[in-house]
Design an enzyme around this catalytic site. Sequence first.
Site, mmCIF file in Angstrom:
data_model
loop_
_atom_site.group_PDB
_atom_site.id
_atom_site.type_symbol
_atom_site.label_atom_id
_atom_site.label_comp_id
_atom_site.label_asym_id
_atom_site.label_seq_id
_atom_site.Cartn_x
_atom_site.Cartn_y
_atom_site.Cartn_z
ATOM 1 N NE ARG A 171 2.801 0.133 12.081
ATOM 2 C CZ ARG A 171 2.229 -0.233 10.923
ATOM 3 N NH1 ARG A 171 1.177 -1.017 10.930
ATOM 4 N NH2 ARG A 171 2.700 0.179 9.777
ATOM 5 C CE LYS A 218 2.989 -6.880 6.252
ATOM 6 N NZ LYS A 218 2.501 -5.852 5.307
ATOM 7 N NE ARG A 254 -2.607 -0.941 3.492
ATOM 8 C CZ ARG A 254 -3.374 -0.408 4.439
ATOM 9 N NH1 ARG A 254 -4.563 0.065 4.154
ATOM 10 N NH2 ARG A 254 -2.946 -0.363 5.682
HETATM 11 P P1 ATP Z 1 -0.087 -1.651 7.172
HETATM 12 O O1 ATP Z 1 -0.117 -1.956 8.622
HETATM 13 O O2 ATP Z 1 -0.577 -0.322 6.802
HETATM 14 O O3 ATP Z 1 -0.627 -2.763 6.314
HETATM 15 P P2 ATP Z 1 2.441 -2.359 6.241
HETATM 16 O O4 ATP Z 1 3.744 -1.750 6.630
HETATM 17 O O5 ATP Z 1 2.211 -3.773 6.615
HETATM 18 O O6 ATP Z 1 1.406 -1.452 6.863
HETATM 19 P P3 ATP Z 1 1.770 -2.928 3.424
HETATM 20 O O7 ATP Z 1 1.603 -1.957 2.340
HETATM 21 O O8 ATP Z 1 0.629 -3.811 3.767
HETATM 22 O O9 ATP Z 1 2.259 -2.107 4.668
HETATM 23 O O10 ATP Z 1 3.011 -3.850 3.033
HETATM 24 C C1 ATP Z 1 4.266 -3.299 2.660
HETATM 25 C C2 ATP Z 1 5.257 -3.517 3.785
HETATM 26 O O11 ATP Z 1 5.362 -4.906 4.053
HETATM 27 C C3 ATP Z 1 6.662 -3.084 3.412
HETATM 28 O O12 ATP Z 1 6.876 -1.749 3.752
HETATM 29 C C4 ATP Z 1 7.548 -4.038 4.213
HETATM 30 O O13 ATP Z 1 7.748 -3.544 5.513
HETATM 31 C C5 ATP Z 1 6.706 -5.278 4.332
HETATM 32 N N1 ATP Z 1 7.072 -6.307 3.316
HETATM 33 C C6 ATP Z 1 7.584 -6.142 2.070
HETATM 34 N N2 ATP Z 1 7.749 -7.317 1.456
HETATM 35 C C7 ATP Z 1 7.347 -8.264 2.322
HETATM 36 C C8 ATP Z 1 7.281 -9.673 2.272
HETATM 37 N N3 ATP Z 1 7.650 -10.380 1.199
HETATM 38 N N4 ATP Z 1 6.819 -10.305 3.386
HETATM 39 C C9 ATP Z 1 6.421 -9.639 4.483
HETATM 40 N N5 ATP Z 1 6.450 -8.307 4.589
HETATM 41 C C10 ATP Z 1 6.907 -7.621 3.520
#
Ligand code: ATP
Length: 319
Positions: free
Chosen positions: A314, A181, A116
């Site tokens: 968060r 994640k 995002r």
């Molecule tokens: P939100 O809580 O808003 O979803 P987020 O930081 O999880 O925030 P997303 O846009 O959902 O944001 O995902 C992008 C983020 O996920 C990146 O900034 C990085 O920190 C993390 N990311 C990138 N690639 C991967 C991956 N392959 N596996 C897990 N996390 C990843």
Amino acid sequence: MLTLLKLLEDGRFHSGQALGAALGVSRSAVWKQLQQLEAELGLSIHKIRGRGYQLSAPLALLDPGVIQSQSASCAWPVQVHDSIDSTNAAALRAIEHGGVAPLLVLAERQTAGRGRRGRKWASPFAENVYYSLVLRIEGGMRQLEGLSLVVGLAVLQTLRQLGISNAGLKWPNDVLVGQKKIAGILLELVGDPADVCHVVLGVGINVNMQSTEEVDQQWTSMRLESGQLFDRNRLVAELSLMLQKYLARHQEGGFMAIQPEWEQSHLWQGRNVSLIAGTHQIEGEVLGIDSQGALRLKVDGVEKVFSGGELSLRLRDDS
Ligand code: ATP
């Protein structure tokens, strides 16, 4: 280069001479391509005098024929790219150029995989699943309601079915194991949502990835959680079947029909969180989600409802 990789895919030794003969090139051209494979795709290749070349670990590349036969009831055309900027971008381009939805776009790697708000999704070669299903939606605000949560739930159920039993959901669109994640979802839309539009359901799942320098938050993969290597073709097929089931339920009963199941898998029910909306931060306790997929928070003793693509949750230290 990928023809060479397909010859090596079995993880056995192949002599330079045999590889050259199969490709119709000289042994030194084979050597050059092998170096390219290592440099560009991050693969490691053993070279042993007298025996030839061998991938340090066998690879199982994505195969549209296998995917289609294992998810036959979906009947979605499947495109597999060896390398692409982003499967979501490729799916949108296909539609712009007259392609017909539904269409499933997959890639072995993404060079500009997106999260995002322009964030990057780490997408190394042949390790994970980068999946974008584009659908055509007619007059369907209701069909779009809660859709990214529905996709998250389908991803979660697919992971559980394949043995990742402790995964759960984080509103709005992440799949986590504990705080790490394992999968992310990104929906993108073109056209007029009140009339005819196309929506791309983008899913990234960490499958066999064991290390990466590119992720700046806690992450995990199916392999790290289970100690097993997973067959990505099967995972893609199972995901398509699961998505088809959840999309049909969503279309029939709206998000309301799915809300209780989503909430049951929400990892942060009842937890104290910070909700980040641009430069604003709101503190509250998670009450759940409403029948449209919006987040219900108790803020200063009062229930408030939040929705929109720019919100991030968060966990607070005191949760
Ligand atoms: P939100 O809580 O808003 O979803 P987020 O930081 O999880 O925030 P997303 O846009 O959902 O944001 O995902 C992008 C983020 O996920 C990146 O900034 C990085 O920190 C993390 N990311 C990138 N690639 C991967 C991956 N392959 N596996 C897990 N996390 C990843």
